[in-house]
Design an enzyme around this catalytic site. Structure first.
Site, mmCIF file in Angstrom:
data_model
loop_
_atom_site.group_PDB
_atom_site.id
_atom_site.type_symbol
_atom_site.label_atom_id
_atom_site.label_comp_id
_atom_site.label_asym_id
_atom_site.label_seq_id
_atom_site.Cartn_x
_atom_site.Cartn_y
_atom_site.Cartn_z
ATOM 1 N N GLY A 131 0.798 -1.235 0.000
ATOM 2 C CA GLY A 131 0.000 0.000 0.000
ATOM 3 C C GLY A 131 0.816 1.263 0.000
ATOM 4 N N HIS A 189 11.383 -3.681 7.043
ATOM 5 C CA HIS A 189 11.877 -2.873 8.154
ATOM 6 C C HIS A 189 13.388 -2.714 8.141
ATOM 7 C CE1 HIS A 189 7.844 -4.136 9.333
ATOM 8 N NE2 HIS A 189 7.779 -2.882 9.683
HETATM 9 N N1 GLN Z 1 -1.492 -0.460 3.765
HETATM 10 C C1 GLN Z 1 -0.642 -0.164 4.868
HETATM 11 C C2 GLN Z 1 0.701 0.327 4.372
HETATM 12 O O1 GLN Z 1 1.171 -0.148 3.403
HETATM 13 C C3 GLN Z 1 -0.449 -1.356 5.777
HETATM 14 C C4 GLN Z 1 0.483 -1.068 6.928
HETATM 15 C C5 GLN Z 1 0.558 -2.127 7.998
HETATM 16 O O2 GLN Z 1 0.292 -3.264 7.799
HETATM 17 N N2 GLN Z 1 0.971 -1.769 9.175
HETATM 18 O O3 GLN Z 1 1.319 1.175 4.951
#
Ligand code: GLN
Ligand code: ZN
Length: 692
Positions: free
Chosen positions: A375, A636
């Site tokens: 996303g 991350h």
């Molecule tokens: N759609 C969100 C993003 O891509 C999902 C984030 C998440 O899972 N914490 O940032």
């Protein structure tokens, strides 16, 4: 009665965050980080001067669990010797962040909070490192320490030793540490007693400790192991009467020779202390003599922001209480000057029907190994500045919107160039996936202050303050704009009702489940609008579904049933051609597989890079009939993943390749420009898979 605290946020003045992030970019050095830590400790201490007993060593520049693991030499070999991690910030930060040649240690949720800890990896016997950075202990201070059982319960055991053997070895090192401290009280925190029970060897361990110990069990009730707990040779026992109201039943058997540290103010919500606390205290006072009683927050205060002083809204000023104010409330309770807030418990019945979509078998892609992202795309400082200027009214709305539209355009072009199959608009308009919706829905208030999510990453949980409803569409404009730029499908991107609830501070007058359904109804309207504007893929993120699982097993099915049902409500009415995606991360799914199957989604993308595909296997084994989006690399870490690493997971999964999606393991928002290089590698991997 006396007052104490279990721990503070590390947020003061953003000093630690800016020093640490500055250190990573080379703008700050180790000394800056150390000075920031000292300053925050100093300010925290100043804010706690009225307490009878203050914790020290309760914060870290990154994560307390990491700090504790390093103390005991639990540093994976790939990062070098533990002494280096203890002395040198480069090594220390490489554990959660990874290096070119070493992948980061996994990060997991801390109980049912939205805080995440770095999982210690045990590759050899623990050994207390030399020259720990321990601060001096003036009067009225206690040393806060995550206990050996909790540390172990969060660790990955890579040795051939049993958990019992490791506990024996690790607790020996705790004994060494504690018995060498100057004379202080030690606050040993063992919330894992709630989830993993209390090990029989704990008594032997406690017997060897030569300092007075306050043993704290928070996030639940201790009834299941109370006898053993109360028999421990410790000076005091801390119980959580907010998350564990059943602790009240234990008061009559509480040992007369011990101190009770009663957690009577919620350390996890932001509302002012209510009459509920008064009731709890009335019961406690009848059973526990005044000289044996401390009152405290229910858990360390890192789960709430620092102070309401930084808030502007009337509701915050009038009704909220953050860390500093909670400590003032403790003082007011002691001084008998407290004015408890009253809440009107409301009757909010939960739906009895099960929300069903018309499509009975999941949609499946027509091509093997389809690719997508989760996303968000990287956000620049410039974007954040422009967004904040627009919010402050410094630049006109249209200028801001045009800026975002340009980013979307670029993002779509980049995704087409990368040759992804299902595109996203990039979420440039969102600083946070929950806050963005909370700002637009009625019934939410947003706050200025942040809390720690992990490391230096912070977020601002909104507060649910009333009935939730949707005054107007929230995402349609951006999504349809993105869709107008490409022939490939663009996913509509929503945060699910469970996550919206879980990552907000909740109302205390109706159940959490009732709050989920209200949000789900508002989101269902958004889905309807997206569908009628021609969007055919919709992703409803639920990274917090697992996290909301009550720690008490007896409460779990009730929660799961309603969480999943509220989620299903959001898309119950979509036509059959609409593809529903969901995304989950940081989850230990094993206990909730049945609930995941029940979500009824076509494509579920999961974080699986660190678990090396285990979750996908388990999911498939459990009979999940939809497609699985494999998070093939860790977003991350700034490291560019190796092709082989990404190939390993999908190629070992015994599933129709059309049902295996290749994607990063989470959104790319936390990344810099290296995200594009990572994606390029990922696409290479997907193409390679198709060749086989
Ligand atoms: N759609 C969100 C993003 O891509 C999902 C984030 C998440 O899972 N914490 O940032
Ligand atoms: Zn995620």
């Amino acid at each position: 009665m006396r007052t104490t605290n279990l721990g503070m946020p590390n947020a003061y003045g953003n000093l630690i965050k800016s020093a640490v992030e500055g250190y990573w970019t080379g703008k700050k050095d180790s000394l800056d980080v150390l000075i920031a830590e000292v300053n925050v400790n100093y300010h925290n201490s100043k804010m706690q001067t009225l307490l009878d007993l203050q914790p020290v060593s309760d914060i870290d520049v990154y994560d307390r669990m990491l700090k504790t693991a390093v103390m005991f030499g639990l540093v994976p070999k790939r990062f070098g010797p533990p002494e280096h991690a203890n002395k040198n910030f480069d090594t220390y930060f490489s554990i959660p962040r990874g290096t070119k040649n070493a992948s980061a240690s996994p990060m997991v949720k801390w109980f049912n909070t939205n805080y995440h800890v770095i999982q210690p990896e045990i590759e050899h016997e623990p050994e207390l490192v030399k020259k720990l950075r321990i601060f001096a202990f003036p009067e009225k201070k206690k040393m806060a320490l995550i206990g050996p059982w909790t540390l172990l319960s969060y660790s990955i055991n890579k040795t051939d030793k049993s958990k019992e053997q490791l506990f024996a070895a690790l607790s020996e090192e705790y004994v060494k540490l504690i018995n060498h401290l100057p004379h202080v009280i030690v606050q040993l925190e063992e919330p894992s007693f709630i989830t993993h029970g209390m090990p029989v060897q704990y008594t032997d361990f406690a017997e060897k400790l030569e300092l007075p110990v306050h043993l704290h069990v928070y996030f639940g009730a201790a009834n299941a192991f109370a006898q053993q707990l109360f028999a421990l040779p410790v000076q005091g026992i801390g119980l959580d009467f907010i998350d564990g109201p059943a602790n009240l039943e234990l008061l009559s058997q509480f040992p007369a020779n011990k101190i009770l540290i009663a957690g009577v103010i919620s350390g996890r919500n932001v509302w002012k202390t209510t009459k509920q606390t008064q009731k709890i205290l009335d019961t406690i006072i009848k059973k526990i003599p005044d000289e044996k009683l401390f009152i405290s927050p229910s858990c360390p205060l890192l789960h709430v922001p620092l102070t309401v002083k930084d808030e502007k809204t009337e509701i915050a000023k009038k009704h909220f209480s953050f860390a500093v104010e909670k400590l003032q409330e403790l003082e007011a309770i002691r001084a008998n000057t407290i004015k408890y807030a009253s809440i009107q418990e409301q009757n909010a019945p939960l739906p009895t029907e099960r929300f069903e979509r018309k499509r009975k078998t999941p949609w499946v892609s027509s091509t093997p190994y389809p690719t997508t992202t989760i996303g968000s795309f990287p956000q620049t400082k410039e974007l954040r500045n422009i967004r904040s200027d627009w919010k402050k009214g410094k630049i006109p709305e249209e200028e801001y919107k045009q800026y975002v539209r340009n980013l979307i355009k670029e993002c779509i072009a980049k995704q087409e160039e990368l040759d992804l199959d299902v595109l996203v608009h990039g979420e440039f308009e969102r600083s946070d996936m929950v806050e963005y919706f909370a700002e637009q829905l009625n019934g939410f208030t947003t706050i200025n202050s942040r809390i720690q999510s992990y490391g230096t990453r912070q977020y601002r949980p909104p507060v649910i303050t009333g009935t939730v409803s949707r005054p107007k569409p929230m995402t349609v404009e951006w999504t349809t704009y993105a869709q107008s730029l490409t022939k490939k499908p663009v996913k509509g991107m929503l945060t699910g009702p469970v996550t919206m609830t879980q990552w907000s501070f909740q109302r205390e007058d109706i159940s959490k489940e009732a709050q989920m359904y209200e949000i789900a109804r508002a989101l269902a309207e958004e889905v309807e609008d997206l569908v009628s504007s021609g969007i055919t893929h919709i992703q409803i993120d639920e990274p917090a579904l697992r996290e909301g699982l009550p720690l008490d097993p007896a409460m779990r099915e009730h929660y799961l049933h309603h969480a999943v049902n509220a989620f299903r409500l959001v898309f119950a009415n979509v036509p059959n051609n609409v593809v529903i995606h969901s995304h989950m991360c940081f989850s230990e799914f094993s206990e909730i597989m049945h609930a995941i199957n029940d979500m009824g989604v076509d494509v579920l993308s999961i974080e699986d890079s660190k678990a090396k595909g285990k979750t996908a296997h388990a999911l498939q084994q459990s009979g999940f009939s939809g497609s699985i989006g494999l998070g093939v690399y860790d977003v991350h870490s700034p490291r560019i993943p190796l092709l082989e690493e990404m190939l390993a997971i999908p190629s070992s999964l015994p599933l129709d390749p059309r049902k295996i999606w290749i994607n990063p393991d989470c959104g790319l928002k936390t990344r810099g420009q290296e995200a594009y290089e990572q994606l390029e590698m990922m696409i290479k991997a997907a193409k390679k898979l198709m060749e086989v």
